[in-house]
Enzyme design. Structure first.
Site, PDB file in Angstrom:
ATOM      1  N   GLU A 156       0.827  -1.206   0.000  1.00 20.85           N
ATOM      2  CA  GLU A 156       0.000   0.000   0.000  1.00 20.85           C
ATOM      3  C   GLU A 156       0.864   1.259   0.000  1.00 20.85           C
ATOM      4  O   GLU A 156       1.834   1.356   0.740  1.00 20.85           O
ATOM      5  CB  GLU A 156      -0.929   0.006   1.215  1.00 20.85           C
ATOM      6  CG  GLU A 156      -1.917  -1.154   1.251  1.00 20.85           C
ATOM      7  CD  GLU A 156      -2.938  -1.095   0.140  1.00 20.85           C
ATOM      8  OE1 GLU A 156      -3.083  -0.019  -0.496  1.00 20.85           O
ATOM      9  OE2 GLU A 156      -3.601  -2.124  -0.110  1.00 20.85           O
ATOM     10  N   CYS A 165      -7.659  -2.357   7.927  1.00 18.55           N
ATOM     11  CA  CYS A 165      -6.301  -2.321   7.385  1.00 18.55           C
ATOM     12  C   CYS A 165      -5.820  -0.885   7.219  1.00 18.55           C
ATOM     13  O   CYS A 165      -4.706  -0.537   7.621  1.00 18.55           O
ATOM     14  CB  CYS A 165      -6.248  -3.064   6.048  1.00 18.55           C
ATOM     15  SG  CYS A 165      -6.552  -4.841   6.205  1.00 18.55           S
ATOM     16  N   HIS A 216      -1.341  -5.874   1.480  1.00 17.41           N
ATOM     17  CA  HIS A 216      -2.517  -6.743   1.399  1.00 17.41           C
ATOM     18  C   HIS A 216      -2.147  -8.044   0.689  1.00 17.41           C
ATOM     19  O   HIS A 216      -1.471  -8.031  -0.350  1.00 17.41           O
ATOM     20  CB  HIS A 216      -3.643  -6.048   0.641  1.00 17.41           C
ATOM     21  CG  HIS A 216      -4.574  -5.286   1.525  1.00 17.41           C
ATOM     22  ND1 HIS A 216      -4.705  -3.920   1.483  1.00 17.41           N
ATOM     23  CD2 HIS A 216      -5.429  -5.720   2.503  1.00 17.41           C
ATOM     24  CE1 HIS A 216      -5.607  -3.538   2.387  1.00 17.41           C
ATOM     25  NE2 HIS A 216      -6.043  -4.599   3.016  1.00 17.41           N
TER      26      HIS A 216
END
Length: 208
Positions: free
Chosen positions: A79, A146, A170
């Site tokens: 991310e 998350c 992820h």
């Protein structure tokens, strides 16, 4: 390099979470130049980050690498950014594991809208691809637990002004999780290989 790796318990209608298995495996690994610490986090808004920050203060790591499952994604996705919002939709349709369902609420009033991860996500992604593992950078960690974990840890590191580097990746569902849904999946063995590569990449970048 001292690294803290976090995963999550199952949530919603999931009976398992591959990141729980990944942190169990990683806790036993011997990777040259890396001291690995692990923690399993609750799928609860704000508490997820609070528990992780408590462990950061206890362990004093150089790097925090947080892992979460993204059912429906076919690739490993580091991310790029965490955003200052909590909103229940998609995977979080059930709310967190206490049933909380915030809608369009800031995580922390008055703080930046978004914060970028300092981890070498481009190099991590390239190394995964070179190893034959599907991967791409993600520009959204969603608005569920998350993202909550990613944003609050980035904010914590910024306010501490410390050496701490933190980020989030992820992972796809495993095949047994999507037997009836036909969603994309990736075996746990491949995910373990991917995690090793990412740990080694972060270590190598910090040594340069």
């Amino acid at each position: 390099m001292k690294m803290l790796i976090s995963g999550f318990e199952p949530f919603g209608d999931l009976t398992k979470n591959p990141t729980e298995e990944l942190v169990k495996s990683a806790s036993k690994w011997d990777i040259s130049g890396v001291e690995i610490n692990t923690i399993l986090l609750p799928v609860v808004y704000r508490t997820c980050a609070q528990k992780l920050i408590e462990e950061v203060e206890r362990v004093n790591p150089d790097v925090v690498l947080s892992l979460g499952v993204a059912v429906g994604r076919a690739m490993i996705t580091p991310e790029r950014i965490g955003i200052n919002v909590q909103h229940t939709e998609g995977e979080g349709k059930f709310g967190d594991n206490t049933g909380k369902k915030p809608k369009n609420e800031p995580l922390i009033e008055g703080e930046p809208d978004g914060l970028f991860s300092p981890l070498p996500i481009s190099t991590m992604t390239d190394r995964l691809k070179n190893a034959g593992i599907p991967a791409q950078i993600s520009n959204t960690a969603g608005t569920y637990i998350c993202n909550n974990t990613l944003y609050e840890l980035l904010l914590y590191a910024k306010k501490q002004g410390s050496h701490l580097h933190t980020g989030f990746v992820h992972m796809p569902a495993t095949p047994d999780m999507v037997v009836t849904s036909h969603a994309p999946s990736m075996s746990l063995d491949v995910q373990e290989k991917a995690l090793r590569i990412m740990i080694e990449t972060i270590r190598n970048e910090r040594q340069n």
